[in-house]
Design a protein around this motif. Structure first.
Motif, PDB file in Angstrom:
ATOM      1  N   GLU A  83      -4.740   2.702  11.931  1.00 15.36           N
ATOM      2  CA  GLU A  83      -5.719   3.803  11.972  1.00 15.36           C
ATOM      3  C   GLU A  83      -5.019   5.153  11.842  1.00 15.36           C
ATOM      4  N   ALA A  84      -3.766   5.206  12.308  1.00 22.58           N
ATOM      5  CA  ALA A  84      -2.954   6.424  12.269  1.00 22.58           C
ATOM      6  C   ALA A  84      -1.495   5.987  12.240  1.00 22.58           C
ATOM      7  N   LEU A  85      -0.603   6.919  11.929  1.00 23.32           N
ATOM      8  CA  LEU A  85       0.819   6.581  11.921  1.00 23.32           C
ATOM      9  C   LEU A  85       1.270   6.212  13.333  1.00 23.32           C
ATOM     10  N   GLU A  86       2.040   5.135  13.444  1.00 22.97           N
ATOM     11  CA  GLU A  86       2.569   4.683  14.733  1.00 22.97           C
ATOM     12  C   GLU A  86       4.055   4.423  14.571  1.00 22.97           C
ATOM     13  N   ALA A  87       4.835   4.967  15.509  1.00 27.00           N
ATOM     14  CA  ALA A  87       6.294   4.825  15.454  1.00 27.00           C
ATOM     15  C   ALA A  87       6.698   3.357  15.442  1.00 27.00           C
TER      16      ALA A  87
ATOM     17  N   ILE B 180       1.491   4.255  -5.300  1.00 27.71           N
ATOM     18  CA  ILE B 180       2.689   4.840  -4.690  1.00 27.71           C
ATOM     19  C   ILE B 180       2.343   5.255  -3.262  1.00 27.71           C
ATOM     20  N   VAL B 181       3.161   4.803  -2.306  1.00 28.82           N
ATOM     21  CA  VAL B 181       2.993   5.173  -0.902  1.00 28.82           C
ATOM     22  C   VAL B 181       4.219   6.001  -0.525  1.00 28.82           C
ATOM     23  N   ALA B 182       3.996   7.243  -0.106  1.00 25.31           N
ATOM     24  CA  ALA B 182       5.108   8.142   0.216  1.00 25.31           C
ATOM     25  C   ALA B 182       4.953   8.684   1.629  1.00 25.31           C
ATOM     26  N   LEU B 183       6.074   8.715   2.346  1.00 29.07           N
ATOM     27  CA  LEU B 183       6.108   9.264   3.706  1.00 29.07           C
ATOM     28  C   LEU B 183       6.794  10.628   3.663  1.00 29.07           C
ATOM     29  N   TYR B 184       6.125  11.636   4.232  1.00 30.62           N
ATOM     30  CA  TYR B 184       6.663  12.991   4.294  1.00 30.62           C
ATOM     31  C   TYR B 184       6.901  13.355   5.750  1.00 30.62           C
ATOM     32  N   ASP B 185       8.003  14.090   6.000  1.00 31.53           N
ATOM     33  CA  ASP B 185       8.283  14.518   7.364  1.00 31.53           C
ATOM     34  C   ASP B 185       7.644  15.881   7.629  1.00 31.53           C
ATOM     35  N   GLN B 186       7.895  16.428   8.830  1.00 32.82           N
ATOM     36  CA  GLN B 186       7.267  17.699   9.227  1.00 32.82           C
ATOM     37  C   GLN B 186       7.717  18.865   8.366  1.00 32.82           C
TER      38      GLN B 186
ATOM     39  N   ASN C  25      -0.529  -3.814  -2.858  1.00 31.84           N
ATOM     40  CA  ASN C  25      -0.073  -3.492  -1.510  1.00 31.84           C
ATOM     41  C   ASN C  25       1.332  -2.924  -1.573  1.00 31.84           C
ATOM     42  N   ALA C  26       1.557  -1.851  -0.827  1.00 30.06           N
ATOM     43  CA  ALA C  26       2.887  -1.270  -0.710  1.00 30.06           C
ATOM     44  C   ALA C  26       2.997  -0.615   0.657  1.00 30.06           C
ATOM     45  N   GLY C  27       4.205  -0.571   1.182  1.00 30.74           N
ATOM     46  CA  GLY C  27       4.385   0.053   2.486  1.00 30.74           C
ATOM     47  C   GLY C  27       5.819  -0.040   2.946  1.00 30.74           C
ATOM     48  N   PHE C  28       6.035   0.278   4.218  1.00 29.51           N
ATOM     49  CA  PHE C  28       7.381   0.307   4.784  1.00 29.51           C
ATOM     50  C   PHE C  28       7.286   0.434   6.299  1.00 29.51           C
ATOM     51  N   MET C  29       8.447   0.288   6.953  1.00 39.40           N
ATOM     52  CA  MET C  29       8.559   0.492   8.392  1.00 39.40           C
ATOM     53  C   MET C  29       8.563   1.993   8.668  1.00 39.40           C
ATOM     54  N   LEU C  30       7.733   2.401   9.620  1.00 39.13           N
ATOM     55  CA  LEU C  30       7.698   3.814   9.996  1.00 39.13           C
ATOM     56  C   LEU C  30       8.858   4.123  10.950  1.00 39.13           C
ATOM     57  N   PRO C  31       9.370   5.368  10.916  1.00 39.68           N
ATOM     58  CA  PRO C  31      10.501   5.716  11.777  1.00 39.68           C
ATOM     59  C   PRO C  31      10.103   5.803  13.251  1.00 39.68           C
ATOM     60  N   SER C  32      11.104   5.911  14.106  1.00 43.82           N
ATOM     61  CA  SER C  32      10.875   6.018  15.554  1.00 43.82           C
ATOM     62  C   SER C  32      10.201   7.328  15.921  1.00 43.82           C
ATOM     63  N   ASP C  33      10.513   8.378  15.181  1.00 45.75           N
ATOM     64  CA  ASP C  33       9.896   9.679  15.431  1.00 45.75           C
ATOM     65  C   ASP C  33       9.019  10.037  14.235  1.00 45.75           C
ATOM     66  N   ILE C  34       7.720  10.057  14.470  1.00 45.27           N
ATOM     67  CA  ILE C  34       6.781  10.356  13.371  1.00 45.27           C
ATOM     68  C   ILE C  34       6.086  11.700  13.586  1.00 45.27           C
ATOM     69  N   THR C  35       6.640  12.527  14.463  1.00 37.57           N
ATOM     70  CA  THR C  35       6.066  13.842  14.742  1.00 37.57           C
ATOM     71  C   THR C  35       5.907  14.628  13.444  1.00 37.57           C
TER      72      THR C  35
END
Length: 108
Positions: free
Chosen positions: A13-17, A40-46, A69-79
């Motif tokens: 539902e939302a990004l989870e570390a 394309i699935v892209a993760l952007y930081d703060q 389907n595409a994705g990846f492991m989210l980092p420990s800090d997703i702030t």
């Protein structure tokens, strides 16, 4: 209607570390041609830097519906992080004309 129907959904539902994010792009080809579709699935930081990317391409048969389907492991800090899903033409980032086939979908 002579276009692609594109629906994007996520396993979260939302990004989870430290969780695996899976983006599912459901594509229905209502056109008269078969061309590759690139999700394309892209993760952007703060700081708005792209820190991870995953993509998949598939040719969707005329009149058919298929899932990408595409994705990846989210980092420990997703702030302050966000994920954006782009659906473009083409079969790879290198060969795509970067023509958007749908609106960008975001998840925070």
């Amino acid at each position: 209607k002579d276009e692609l129907d594109i629906e994007t959904s996520f396993n979260l539902e939302a990004l989870e570390a430290d969780k695996i994010l899976d983006a599912r792009v459901k594509v229905t080809n209502n056109t008269s041609i078969e061309e590759p579709v690139l999700a394309i699935v892209a993760l952007y930081d703060q700081n708005n830097r792209m820190v991870n990317i995953s993509y998949i391409s598939k040719v969707i048969s005329i009149g058919a519906t298929d899932n990408l389907n595409a994705g990846f492991m989210l980092p420990s800090d997703i702030t302050g992080h966000r994920v954006q899903v782009f659906v473009w033409d083409g079969d790879s980032l290198r060969t795509s004309n970067m023509t958007p086939l749908s609106k960008v979908v975001k998840l925070y």
